[in-house]
Design a protein around this motif. Structure first.
Motif, PDB file in Angstrom:
ATOM      1  N   HIS A   1      23.968 104.130  44.708  1.00  0.00           N
ATOM      2  CA  HIS A   1      22.706 103.405  44.847  1.00  0.00           C
ATOM      3  C   HIS A   1      21.545 104.265  44.355  1.00  0.00           C
ATOM      4  N   CYS A   2      21.566 105.525  44.740  1.00  0.00           N
ATOM      5  CA  CYS A   2      20.505 106.449  44.351  1.00  0.00           C
ATOM      6  C   CYS A   2      20.422 106.540  42.826  1.00  0.00           C
ATOM      7  N   ALA A   3      21.573 106.645  42.189  1.00  0.00           N
ATOM      8  CA  ALA A   3      21.614 106.764  40.721  1.00  0.00           C
ATOM      9  C   ALA A   3      21.214 105.444  40.055  1.00  0.00           C
TER      10      ALA A   3
ATOM     11  N   VAL B   1      19.445 114.213  34.579  1.00  0.00           N
ATOM     12  CA  VAL B   1      19.385 113.975  36.023  1.00  0.00           C
ATOM     13  C   VAL B   1      19.274 115.288  36.785  1.00  0.00           C
ATOM     14  N   THR B   2      18.439 115.301  37.819  1.00  0.00           N
ATOM     15  CA  THR B   2      18.486 116.377  38.806  1.00  0.00           C
ATOM     16  C   THR B   2      18.896 115.767  40.134  1.00  0.00           C
ATOM     17  N   VAL B   3      19.870 116.365  40.801  1.00  0.00           N
ATOM     18  CA  VAL B   3      20.260 115.936  42.145  1.00  0.00           C
ATOM     19  C   VAL B   3      19.792 117.009  43.111  1.00  0.00           C
TER      20      VAL B   3
ATOM     21  N   VAL C   1      15.488 111.869  39.134  1.00  0.00           N
ATOM     22  CA  VAL C   1      15.697 112.847  40.201  1.00  0.00           C
ATOM     23  C   VAL C   1      16.250 112.103  41.404  1.00  0.00           C
ATOM     24  N   LEU C   2      17.415 112.550  41.878  1.00  0.00           N
ATOM     25  CA  LEU C   2      18.073 111.898  43.015  1.00  0.00           C
ATOM     26  C   LEU C   2      17.864 112.785  44.235  1.00  0.00           C
ATOM     27  N   GLU C   3      17.031 112.318  45.149  1.00  0.00           N
ATOM     28  CA  GLU C   3      16.636 113.128  46.316  1.00  0.00           C
ATOM     29  C   GLU C   3      17.547 112.756  47.481  1.00  0.00           C
TER      30      GLU C   3
ATOM     31  N   THR D   1      11.693 108.897  37.071  1.00  0.00           N
ATOM     32  CA  THR D   1      11.881 108.209  38.347  1.00  0.00           C
ATOM     33  C   THR D   1      12.459 109.139  39.403  1.00  0.00           C
ATOM     34  N   VAL D   2      11.844 109.111  40.581  1.00  0.00           N
ATOM     35  CA  VAL D   2      12.396 109.810  41.746  1.00  0.00           C
ATOM     36  C   VAL D   2      13.016 108.754  42.648  1.00  0.00           C
ATOM     37  N   SER D   3      14.325 108.893  42.904  1.00  0.00           N
ATOM     38  CA  SER D   3      15.032 107.948  43.775  1.00  0.00           C
ATOM     39  C   SER D   3      15.468 108.698  45.017  1.00  0.00           C
TER      40      SER D   3
END
Ligand SMILES: [Zn+2]
Length: 350
Positions: free
Chosen positions: A164-166, A177-179, A246-248, A268-270
């Protein structure tokens, strides 16, 4: 489970106080219910929030929201399931027919609810009454001795949440992407981003055994530094720009600040880390950089059918996040081990 009398289930009484006790055996209450005997459950990072902060209570509260098991009984209005079916339950229950559900937002179902709410079973027990079973449950096409059970269990929450985050961040073949976060959700977000085609995935985390698994899941770079130093490192790796997505996956304000620091202009920051903060520092600077903030609780039910084939084919093995297995008596120690970061994610085999 002793039929019709008691079963054992996990209750939380306050911070650091998790007990396994006898509770009433679940029975069908509504014609839309099913009763499921739990084969595998697990402890979620979000279970650790009450484990760290819940004020002491005289009455315990049922806990656990991820489980798979075998259908024991179904109400008269539950079609498509019979006793003996292996099923997985997403981390909220839903009718899967209302307008929100049809939009793929089962977490906002007009008739759904949460596991462990008053009158509703939790997932960390021997069995559970499943409300709105026909909409909630998804059938699994294998036997109860399948080696895939741990990976299939992650569809209930952690892998669906990473996915979902991605998805909310628009991750695809052309995105970098940054996780942020090397917990089970962060690692699943790496796996999901890779599955969606991302070729450059920077994982920010400082537990080496976890980031090593992150590399196996598809991370191309690992940044162990935190705060401003971590931001600097990610920018260095990306020609000074940061990444598109960015997946926070943490939930602390510091992680959000880092996310805004490493996101590329127009990016986008998710966020799927349960927020332990009330304000997001999106000032004129982020406005001028056209940053999008998105994410939220994952409607796992919307993704289970889509993600399951890759789990069945062994294309992804999200079950590798489980590094400790306990029985029901071991659940209190499982909470302790996860809270102490001795375990990444704890599998429960009742
Ligand atoms: Zn609904």
């Amino acid at each position: 489970m002793i039929e019709g009398i008691f079963m054992r289930a996990t209750l939380i009484y306050g911070a650091g106080d998790v007990r396994v006790e006898d509770v009433a055996d679940p029975v069908l209450r509504e014609p839309t219910d099913a009763v499921v005997r739990v084969l595998r459950s697990c402890i979620c990072g979000s279970d650790l929030w009450p484990y760290r902060s819940m004020p002491p209570a005289d009455e315990g509260q049922r806990i656990g929201h991820e489980f798979l098991g075998v259908v024991d009984d179904t109400g008269s209005e539950v079609a498509g399931f019979t006793a003996g079916d292996l099923v997985v339950a997403p981390f909220v229950w839903a009718d899967n027919t209302c307008d929100f559900c049809r939009e793929g937002l089962q977490t906002s179902c007009r008739h759904g609810g949460q596991w462990g709410a008053p009158g509703v079973d939790g997932g960390q027990g021997e069995a559970a009454r499943v409300p709105l079973a026909q909409g909630t449950l998804v059938k699994l096409p294998m036997g109860e001795d399948s080696a895939l059970l741990p990976s299939l269990l992650t569809l209930s929450d952690v892998f669906s949440t990473g996915h979902h985050c991605a998805v909310k961040a628009g991750v695809g073949p052309r995105t970098t992407v940054t996780v942020i976060g090397d917990g089970a959700v962060g690692l699943c977000a790496v796996l999901a981003a890779r599955r969606l085609g991302a070729e450059r995935i920077v994982l920010m985390g400082h537990h080496k055994d976890r980031t090593d698994l992150g590399r196996e899941f598809g991370a191309t770079d690992v940044v162990a530094e935190r705060g401003a130093e971590g931001v600097e490192k990610v920018r260095e790796l990306t020609g000074g720009d940061g990444t598109h997505a960015v997946l926070e996956c943490v939930g602390y304000r510091e992680a959000v600040e880092t996310a805004l620091g490493v996101v590329r202009d127009g990016g986008t920051v998710s966020r799927v880390g349960a927020p332990q903060y009330t304000d997001v520092p999106m000032d004129f600077g982020t406005f001028f950089r056209n940053i999008t903030l998105t994410g939220g609780v994952a409607p796992a039910r919307a993704y289970i059918e889509e993600l399951m084939p890759d789990v069945l084919d062994g294309v992804v093995e999200p079950g590798r996040v489980f590094d400790l297995t306990v029985d029901l008596d071991g659940v209190p120690d499982g909470y302790r081990a996860m809270a102490a970061r001795e375990a990444l994610k704890v599998l429960i085999q009742p």
